[in-house]
Design an enzyme around this catalytic site. Structure first.
Site, PDB file in Angstrom:
ATOM      1  N   LYS A   1       0.840  -1.230   0.054  1.00  0.00           N
ATOM      2  CA  LYS A   1      -0.085  -0.038  -0.088  1.00  0.00           C
ATOM      3  C   LYS A   1       0.810   1.203  -0.080  1.00  0.00           C
ATOM      4  CE  LYS A   1      -4.243  -1.712   0.103  1.00  0.00           C
ATOM      5  NZ  LYS A   1      -4.854  -1.925  -1.011  1.00  0.00           N
TER       6      LYS A   1
ATOM      7  N   LYS B   1      -2.748 -12.007  -9.851  1.00  0.00           N
ATOM      8  CA  LYS B   1      -4.034 -12.110  -9.042  1.00  0.00           C
ATOM      9  C   LYS B   1      -5.102 -11.063  -9.588  1.00  0.00           C
ATOM     10  CE  LYS B   1      -5.400 -10.180  -4.775  1.00  0.00           C
ATOM     11  NZ  LYS B   1      -5.116  -9.276  -3.480  1.00  0.00           N
TER      12      LYS B   1
ATOM     13  N   LYS C   1      -9.957  -6.351  -8.308  1.00  0.00           N
ATOM     14  CA  LYS C   1     -10.765  -5.194  -8.963  1.00  0.00           C
ATOM     15  C   LYS C   1     -10.341  -3.810  -8.995  1.00  0.00           C
ATOM     16  CE  LYS C   1     -13.464  -6.063  -4.728  1.00  0.00           C
ATOM     17  NZ  LYS C   1     -14.625  -6.641  -4.505  1.00  0.00           N
TER      18      LYS C   1
HETATM   19  P1  TYM Z   1     -10.786  -9.209   0.024  1.00  0.00           P
HETATM   20  O1  TYM Z   1     -12.183  -8.184   0.155  1.00  0.00           O
HETATM   21  O2  TYM Z   1      -9.767  -8.493  -0.978  1.00  0.00           O
HETATM   22  O3  TYM Z   1     -11.160 -10.299  -0.866  1.00  0.00           O
HETATM   23  C1  TYM Z   1     -12.045 -11.327  -0.187  1.00  0.00           C
HETATM   24  C2  TYM Z   1     -11.599 -12.792  -0.178  1.00  0.00           C
HETATM   25  O4  TYM Z   1     -11.381 -13.128  -1.669  1.00  0.00           O
HETATM   26  C3  TYM Z   1     -10.098 -13.685  -1.748  1.00  0.00           C
HETATM   27  N1  TYM Z   1      -9.554 -13.290  -3.198  1.00  0.00           N
HETATM   28  C4  TYM Z   1      -8.909 -14.184  -3.933  1.00  0.00           C
HETATM   29  N2  TYM Z   1      -8.791 -15.417  -3.997  1.00  0.00           N
HETATM   30  C5  TYM Z   1      -8.304 -16.095  -4.950  1.00  0.00           C
HETATM   31  N3  TYM Z   1      -7.947 -15.505  -6.044  1.00  0.00           N
HETATM   32  C6  TYM Z   1      -7.970 -14.010  -6.120  1.00  0.00           C
HETATM   33  N4  TYM Z   1      -7.648 -13.535  -7.273  1.00  0.00           N
HETATM   34  C7  TYM Z   1      -8.569 -13.350  -5.070  1.00  0.00           C
HETATM   35  N5  TYM Z   1      -8.886 -11.984  -4.894  1.00  0.00           N
HETATM   36  C8  TYM Z   1      -9.468 -11.895  -3.522  1.00  0.00           C
HETATM   37  C9  TYM Z   1      -9.179 -13.175  -0.831  1.00  0.00           C
HETATM   38  O5  TYM Z   1      -8.369 -13.968  -0.195  1.00  0.00           O
HETATM   39  C10 TYM Z   1     -10.475 -13.284   0.316  1.00  0.00           C
HETATM   40  O6  TYM Z   1     -10.504 -14.511   1.061  1.00  0.00           O
HETATM   41  N6  TYM Z   1      -8.696  -8.679   4.516  1.00  0.00           N
HETATM   42  C11 TYM Z   1      -9.571  -9.269   3.470  1.00  0.00           C
HETATM   43  C12 TYM Z   1     -11.101  -9.095   4.263  1.00  0.00           C
HETATM   44  C13 TYM Z   1     -11.245  -9.359   5.676  1.00  0.00           C
HETATM   45  C14 TYM Z   1     -11.137 -10.646   6.215  1.00  0.00           C
HETATM   46  C15 TYM Z   1     -11.322 -10.840   7.687  1.00  0.00           C
HETATM   47  C16 TYM Z   1     -11.108 -12.012   5.664  1.00  0.00           C
HETATM   48  C17 TYM Z   1     -11.538  -8.652   6.717  1.00  0.00           C
HETATM   49  N7  TYM Z   1     -11.566  -9.418   7.989  1.00  0.00           N
HETATM   50  C18 TYM Z   1     -11.269 -11.694   8.572  1.00  0.00           C
HETATM   51  C19 TYM Z   1     -11.073 -13.190   6.563  1.00  0.00           C
HETATM   52  C20 TYM Z   1     -11.284 -13.106   7.945  1.00  0.00           C
HETATM   53  C21 TYM Z   1     -10.032  -8.657   2.210  1.00  0.00           C
HETATM   54  O7  TYM Z   1      -9.422  -7.855   1.949  1.00  0.00           O
HETATM   55  O8  TYM Z   1     -10.266  -9.617   1.190  1.00  0.00           O
END
Ligand code: TYM
Length: 339
Positions: A119, A202, A205
């Site tokens: 970031k 990866k 969005k």
């Molecule tokens: P976020 O919102 O970026 O993504 C949500 C979930 O989607 C998965 N993901 C992917 N998996 C495989 N390939 C990809 N290209 C891909 N892009 C996204 C992420 O691994 C995630 O599981 N910090 C987290 C949200 C969060 C969270 C938590 C998750 C907040 N508190 C507690 C688990 C437990 C996040 O930003 O995910």
């Protein structure tokens, strides 16, 4: 009395940020596992709206995106009778646990976190304290329900490691065995990473809209995005290694097409006869076959505001019952007023 193996119900927690429509990476990394796990575990799935504030959305965008993701959770098959589905900011106990965990989280370890360093590189003008303490908020989300398993994609692995560090540190500091050690989970398999259409490792969005395919994309949009996906000029010698962007298309094909289809195009590549246009056409149709039923459900559920808001209300109540117990016990362990 029924005899048989008595299995302890495990607690599962995971969240997704409301930053727009969910894409195939979110689905395969997280949502698909949520749906599978809801039948045999005590599950809490939430929309991480606190976390999304690190990028300063407008109130209107935030409001709309939370509703979108909630509708997409339901459209993908999450059942509010089986799993607790809630909005993170409607569980203020999470914010209290976050504050308490921050007291024992060291700035050095937070600064070393890969996502924070990333970031700093990508948004140097907005390096806020929320970004630095992102992993402690995530740990609070997870351990507020004393979770055992956390279904996430590969990109979240380090955050889970930090969660274990914070949970163990709390236990050690207060000489209790209170929080379990939560594990990142994907049905006993490797965590997944769905690649982007632009050659990136990866699908995401935020970087480039056309590198991601959303569950809600119309068939024509999917065709257009895939036809425009990055490739190269093609192999010039048999069995050449694949460039990253080409490999990405093959990875998607492995995930969405039949084994025969994958092998057919792989053979054409290895023998220098591949025409990427043909491969893309096939891949687009296979992805559309997969997304169409989910998209239909998204359209149906999105128009039912009363149902969406009922689900959120019910979820907040159930999540509160679990979280308030944890907070009460944590306050007692720390030594806050009992008299
Ligand atoms: P976020 O919102 O970026 O993504 C949500 C979930 O989607 C998965 N993901 C992917 N998996 C495989 N390939 C990809 N290209 C891909 N892009 C996204 C992420 O691994 C995630 O599981 N910090 C987290 C949200 C969060 C969270 C938590 C998750 C907040 N508190 C507690 C688990 C437990 C996040 O930003 O995910």
């Amino acid at each position: 009395m029924v005899h048989g193996t008595l299995r302890m119900m495990e607690t599962v927690v995971s969240g997704i940020r409301p930053t727009g429509n969910l894409h195939l990476g979110n689905y395969f990394g997280a949502l698909k596992n949520f749906v599978k796990m809801q039948n045999e575990n005590t599950c809490y799935f939430f929309i991480a709206d606190y976390h999304s504030l690190t990028t300063h959305p407008t109130p209107a965008d935030l409001h709309g995106n939370v509703k979108t993701v909630l509708a997409e959770f339901l459209a993908a098959g999450l059942d509010p009778e089986k799993a607790t589905i809630y909005i993170q900011s409607e569980l203020p106990e999470t914010a209290e646990l976050y504050l308490l965990l921050n007291m024992n989280a060291y700035v050095g370890e937070l600064e070393r976190c890969t996502s924070f360093k990333e970031k700093i590189r990508t948004q140097p003008d907005n390096v806020n304290a929320g970004l630095l303490t992102y992993p402690t908020l995530m740990a609070a989300d997870i351990i507020i329900h004393k979770a055992h398993k956390v279904p996430v994609g590969k990109d979240q692995e380090q955050h889970l490691e930090m969660t274990r560090t914070f949970a163990n540190r709390f236990n050690r500091m207060y000489k209790v065995e209170y929080f379990p050690e939560p594990q990142a989970y994907n049905f006993g398999e490797e965590l997944v990473k769905i690649p982007g259409l632009d050659g990136s490792m990866k699908m995401s969005k935020s970087d480039n809209e056309s590198s991601a395919i959303f569950l809600a994309d119309a068939p024509d949009v999917i065709r257009r995005k895939i036809m425009r996906a990055t490739t190269d000029t093609g192999p010039t010698a048999p069995d050449s290694p694949k460039a990253q962007a080409v490999q990405n298309l093959f990875t998607l094909m492995e995930d969405f097409s039949s084994k025969e289809t994958y092998e057919h195009f792989d053979l054409l590549y290895r023998t220098c006869q591949i025409r990427y246009g043909d491969m893309k056409k096939q891949l687009a149709e296979d992805i559309i076959k997969f997304t169409t039923p989910i998209r239909d459900e998204i359209l149906r559920i999105s128009s039912d505001e009363a149902y969406i808001s009922k689900v959120a209300r019910l979820g907040a109540e159930k999540a509160h019952a679990s979280a308030s117990k944890t907070i009460r016990e944590v306050r007692e362990i720390i030594g806050f007023r009992k008299f």
